[in-house]
Motif scaffolding. Structure first.
Motif, PDB file in Angstrom:
ATOM      1  N   GLY A  56       0.897  -1.168  -0.155  1.00  8.63           N
ATOM      2  CA  GLY A  56      -0.025   0.068  -0.100  1.00  8.63           C
ATOM      3  C   GLY A  56       0.918   1.227   0.034  1.00  8.63           C
ATOM      4  N   ALA A  57       2.273   1.200  -0.628  1.00 10.87           N
ATOM      5  CA  ALA A  57       2.754   2.179  -0.749  1.00 10.87           C
ATOM      6  C   ALA A  57       2.490   3.172  -2.083  1.00 10.87           C
ATOM      7  N   THR A  58       3.392   2.770  -3.049  1.00 10.43           N
ATOM      8  CA  THR A  58       3.062   3.405  -4.173  1.00 10.43           C
ATOM      9  C   THR A  58       1.981   2.483  -4.982  1.00 10.43           C
ATOM     10  N   GLY A  59       0.921   2.544  -4.794  1.00 10.77           N
ATOM     11  CA  GLY A  59      -0.074   1.664  -5.194  1.00 10.77           C
ATOM     12  C   GLY A  59      -0.031   0.276  -5.128  1.00 10.77           C
ATOM     13  N   ASP A  60      -1.033  -0.465  -5.597  1.00 15.68           N
ATOM     14  CA  ASP A  60      -0.832  -1.711  -5.460  1.00 15.68           C
ATOM     15  C   ASP A  60      -0.075  -2.745  -6.635  1.00 15.68           C
ATOM     16  N   LEU A  61       1.280  -2.109  -6.512  1.00 20.43           N
ATOM     17  CA  LEU A  61       2.151  -2.675  -7.706  1.00 20.43           C
ATOM     18  C   LEU A  61       2.244  -3.820  -8.035  1.00 20.43           C
ATOM     19  N   ALA A  62       2.459  -4.868  -7.054  1.00 24.04           N
ATOM     20  CA  ALA A  62       2.486  -6.286  -7.535  1.00 24.04           C
ATOM     21  C   ALA A  62       1.325  -6.862  -8.238  1.00 24.04           C
ATOM     22  N   PRO A  63       0.144  -6.754  -7.537  1.00 26.32           N
ATOM     23  CA  PRO A  63      -0.867  -7.202  -8.154  1.00 26.32           C
ATOM     24  C   PRO A  63      -1.363  -6.992  -9.492  1.00 26.32           C
TER      25      PRO A  63
END
Length: 551
Positions: A174-181
């Motif tokens: 939940g930092a710079t968006g939901d990057l991995a998913p």
């Protein structure tokens, strides 16, 4: 699934009807997405495959205008984060012009680092639909060609042809968006990673994608990689499912609480309207009105409690009976609050940098931070859990002969038969597990990306555990844990031939249409699952709603 005789276009956001009311819609019916008016109910319907999607003309114009800004930036060699620089700690490293497309593809590949089981077909559809809706706002700079490819992939990813993009559920802080998913979602659209189809199982995305629906793999243009993953849609789509299911759980919890109160011959004195006039929280007023419409009244008299309540010398019941409106009420208010937060989030631009076409420039900011949905999800889990906690205590009162004045564990020939003894143990186990899940994930933060992302929301875990709490409460209802559905119906058997109120008898009739009374021990799991289905499909609500309206 029944299919009607026509299809049409429906503007999203116009219909706030609860989930489950459009289960027979033709999937060729379209919702028009504009980036501004998507609601939680429609997003869940999109996940269920009830609609295809289409962008509005206005949204298409905004997407094109924002893309023109990006093309101008590249042509003029202006330095913009994520367009011609590295990411995170590499933000100050310039990338050669001939490497800009490779930069975006590499971003997706490197960020596809999720783990755990993949999202279901329904949740993958929700994630993709929400991603498209936010792109439709026209602040990400993604090209119309790419957005339309995503729309085609969504419309092909139906329950009739469930070719599933593999998106692992774990790996976002939940930092710079939901990057991995979101990277995994994009990777599948690029023809890389894996997909699933019923005919081929898990296989390479390019092979399965072509075999399923002939989707042409995406070739990312400058800014498009970061524009597709730097967002909060993973946690927000799961939150939409959690809050919509919580609505169904909460209102059915009121109904089954009334059924439990009736079986325990509790008093309705605590539900006098004057009490709630002097503490007018909206949620508890809503609950008390439901209780009053279900329990003994001149409109719906009860043979079980009618006379008893008129001559009742009981001053007050235990808290789990007397304080149903107060505790259930704040759960209702919690759900309403979370829906307000989420309604804004579903229609917000959360990319970085954002493209402002009217000004011809990009601005870096922090809209990607997931604190809003994370905090709301933690709050939702706590509020919904209390429904289960209250109901487990009512179940104890129903199975305990010293409190219920009914046979122990609601079965004849006790000792030879154990009745609902272990059902209550299962109930207690689920409530205890949910208590642990209610610890706030959003109070945690671990610095990532070499301290560039030095405060994170842990919103992905907040979303997944909020959903698990809602599931426990749903299961709890059918386990006799949350609102004692099976237990209360069983208790009524020992009060026959007396009848309860008409609406509560309709609930009893509904349950008895699929679950027989217990007169001796047998395997309980099938009955639990059957009752759970009634609650998931909101059959209990549908059974009594006409009588509430009549009252």
């Amino acid at each position: 699934m029944d299919v009607p005789e026509h299809s049409d276009f429906i503007n999203v956001g116009k219909d706030e009807t609860a989930i489950g009311k459009h289960q027979s819609l033709d999937p060729n019916t379209y919702l028009s997405l504009d980036g501004n008016s998507l609601n939680t109910a429609d997003l869940v319907r999109l996940g269920k495959g009830l609609f295809n999607i289409k962008l509005t003309c206005e949204a298409e114009g905004k997407v094109n205008e924002a893309r023109e800004v990006i093309e101008t930036i590249i042509k003029e060699n202006r330095v913009v984060y994520g367009v011609n620089t590295g990411f995170g700690k590499f933000a100050h490293t310039l990338i050669p012009k001939d490497k800009l497309m490779e930069l975006q593809a590499n971003l997706i590949r490197s960020h596809s680092a999720g783990v755990g089981p993949p999202l279901s077909v329904e949740r993958t559809r929700m994630l993709l639909a929400l991603r498209i809706n936010v792109l439709a706002k026209g602040y990400s700079g993604v090209s119309m060609e790419t957005v339309q490819a995503m729309v085609k992939a969504f419309n092909d990813l139906s329950l009739y042809s469930p070719c599933l993009l593999r998106v692992p559920e774990k790996g976002t802080v939940g930092a710079t968006g939901d990057l991995a998913p979101l990277a995994h979602l994009t990777l599948g659209l690029m023809g890389e990673g894996r997909m699933w189809s019923p005919q081929r199982g898990w296989d390479h995305a390019k092979t399965v994608g072509y075999w399923c629906h002939g989707v042409t793999p995406l070739v990312l243009k400058p800014k498009e990689g970061i524009g597709l993953i730097n967002e909060t849609q993973m946690r927000s789509s799961l939150e939409a499912e959690a809050v919509e299911r919580a609505v169904g759980v909460a209102r059915q919890a009121d109904i089954i609480a009334a059924l439990s109160l009736e079986a325990l011959r509790g008093t309705t004195k605590a539900f006098h309207s004057d009490i709630y006039a002097v503490r007018p929280h909206l949620g508890q007023i809503e609950v008390v009105l439901r209780l009053r419409s279900l329990l003994h009244s001149d409109v719906f008299p009860s043979q079980i409690s009618g006379k008893n309540h008129r001559t009742c010398d009981r001053v007050q019941d235990a808290y789990t009976l007397r304080c149903i409106p107060q505790v259930h009420g704040v759960a209702n208010d919690t759900i309403a609050f979370v829906k307000i937060i989420l309604s804004t989030e579903l229609n917000s631009a959360t990319d970085n940098p954002l493209v402002f076409a009217e000004r011809g420039e990009t601005i870096s900011g922090g809209n990607f931070h997931g604190e809003y949905p994370a905090k709301a999800l933690d709050y939702l889990a706590i509020g919904v859990h209390e429904l289960a906690s209250m109901s487990e205590r009512r179940t104890e009162r129903l199975v305990n002969p010293s409190l219920s004045e009914l046979p122990a564990f609601l079965v004849q020939d006790g000792a030879l038969n154990s009745g609902f003894m272990i059902a209550h143990c299962t109930a207690a186990a689920l409530v205890s597990e949910s208590k642990a899940l209610c610890h706030q994930s959003s109070v945690d933060s671990l610095s990532t990306s070499a301290v560039t992302e030095d405060h994170v929301s842990m919103g992905g875990w907040a979303a997944r555990k909020a959903l698990r709490v809602v599931e426990h409460v749903e299961q709890g209802n059918s386990y006799s844990t949350s609102c004692s559905l099976l237990t209360a119906c069983q208790a009524l058997e020992f009060l026959r031939p007396l009848k309860s109120t008409t609406p509560l008898e309709k609930v009893h009739e509904l349950v008895r249409s699929v679950v027989r009374p217990w007169d001796h021990d047998c395997q309980m799991s099938p009955d639990i699952e059957t009752a759970h289905t009634l609650l998931r499909e909101e059959k209990v609500w549908e059974a009594v709603r006409p009588y509430m309206d009549q009252y």
